[in-house]
Design a protein around this motif. Structure first.
Motif, short mmCIF file in Angstrom:
data_model
loop_
_atom_site.label_atom_id
_atom_site.label_comp_id
_atom_site.label_asym_id
_atom_site.label_seq_id
_atom_site.Cartn_x
_atom_site.Cartn_y
_atom_site.Cartn_z
N PRO A 73 0.80 -1.24 0.00
CA PRO A 73 0.00 0.00 0.00
C PRO A 73 0.83 1.28 0.00
O PRO A 73 0.37 2.31 -0.50
CB PRO A 73 -0.83 -0.13 1.28
N ASP A 74 2.06 1.23 0.56
CA ASP A 74 2.87 2.44 0.63
C ASP A 74 3.85 2.58 -0.54
O ASP A 74 4.64 3.52 -0.59
CB ASP A 74 3.66 2.47 1.94
N GLY A 78 1.61 0.29 -5.66
CA GLY A 78 0.45 0.01 -4.82
C GLY A 78 -0.49 1.20 -4.72
O GLY A 78 -1.72 1.04 -4.77
N GLN A 79 0.07 2.39 -4.58
CA GLN A 79 -0.77 3.59 -4.51
C GLN A 79 -1.45 3.88 -5.84
O GLN A 79 -2.62 4.30 -5.88
CB GLN A 79 0.09 4.78 -4.09
N GLY A 86 -9.43 1.54 -6.51
CA GLY A 86 -10.08 1.77 -5.23
C GLY A 86 -9.82 0.72 -4.18
O GLY A 86 -10.52 0.69 -3.16
N SER A 87 -8.85 -0.16 -4.39
CA SER A 87 -8.53 -1.19 -3.40
C SER A 87 -7.07 -1.60 -3.56
O SER A 87 -6.45 -1.33 -4.59
CB SER A 87 -9.43 -2.42 -3.56
#
Length: 226
Positions: A73-74, A78-79, A86-87
């Motif tokens: 996510p970071d 991933g971003q 949206g996921s």
């Protein structure tokens, strides 16, 4: 099969779904890629082929780990993924599909590459002389001639995706109904000493793999006979 629980059947369905989606995506991606590789003459071609074939020798956990790192996510990737869809990609069914496509890519590219290399150029030259449009050439000439190779590629992709463990474990974890596929469920049963359920799942995977491979060998035998 009364020894299988509802969770086992969900894992079976999830595995079939993952294998079908992965196989379809791989056939779409591998067809033009194999075509380009078969006609590309450049020293860099061997490097590209090595990258494509890397999952054959790379430990699945290594591939899964790097995919997990890249799409964390970071991370930038991933971003970007989260912004577009949206996921997060990790620990989702989409993540399993993404990882499976990369992990099974060699099993789609190599048979199709062999088919394109074996495709006699006279067929394409004749079609060009007759003024056939490219779409007609693909549907009427290339795809029928490549049919055995397409079947082999699809069968290998389906079987390989069905049996993968390391990549799906690293990238998807073991979320029931979302990422808990057959191989993960089998591992969980063994860890929990539930050997009866483990035997059933292992037997299903064994028989499906055996049937698929038998079919692929039959296709190869049929191709040599025509």
């Amino acid at each position: 099969m009364t020894s299988l629980s509802a969770a086992d059947w969900v894992a079976i369905w999830l595995t079939v779904k993952l294998s079908l989606v992965t196989t379809l995506i791989l056939l779409i991606l591998a067809m033009p890629l194999a075509w380009l590789l078969a006609r590309w003459q450049h020293p860099a071609k061997y490097l590209v082929q090595a990258i494509i074939m890397l999952p054959l020798v790379l430990p699945p956990t290594v591939l899964g780990f790097y995919l997990l790192v890249v799409f964390a996510p970071d991370s930038v990737a991933g971003q970007l993924w989260q912004m577009l869809f949206g996921s997060t990609l990790a620990f989702t069914f989409s993540g399993l599909v993404f990882g499976s496509v990369i992990f099974s890519l060699p099993f789609a590219v190599q048979p199709l590459y062999t088919g394109f290399k074996a495709l006699a150029p006279e067929y394409l030259e004749t079609a060009k002389l007759l003024g056939m449009p490219p779409v007609t050439v693909v549907w009427k000439i290339i795809l029928p001639l490549l049919k055995p190779f397409i079947i082999v590629a699809a069968g290998l992709c389906f079987a390989h995706t069905m049996g993968e463990f390391g990549v799906v474990l690293m990238l998807g974890g073991s979320i029931p109904g979302e990422t808990q596929v057959l191989s993960i469920m089998l591992f969980n049963h063994v860890e929990g000493l539930r050997y009866t359920q483990a035997h059933w799942l292992a037997f299903i995977m064994l028989m499906v793999s055996l049937l698929l491979l038998s079919m692929l060998f039959w296709v190869g035998r049929f191709r040599r006979a025509i």
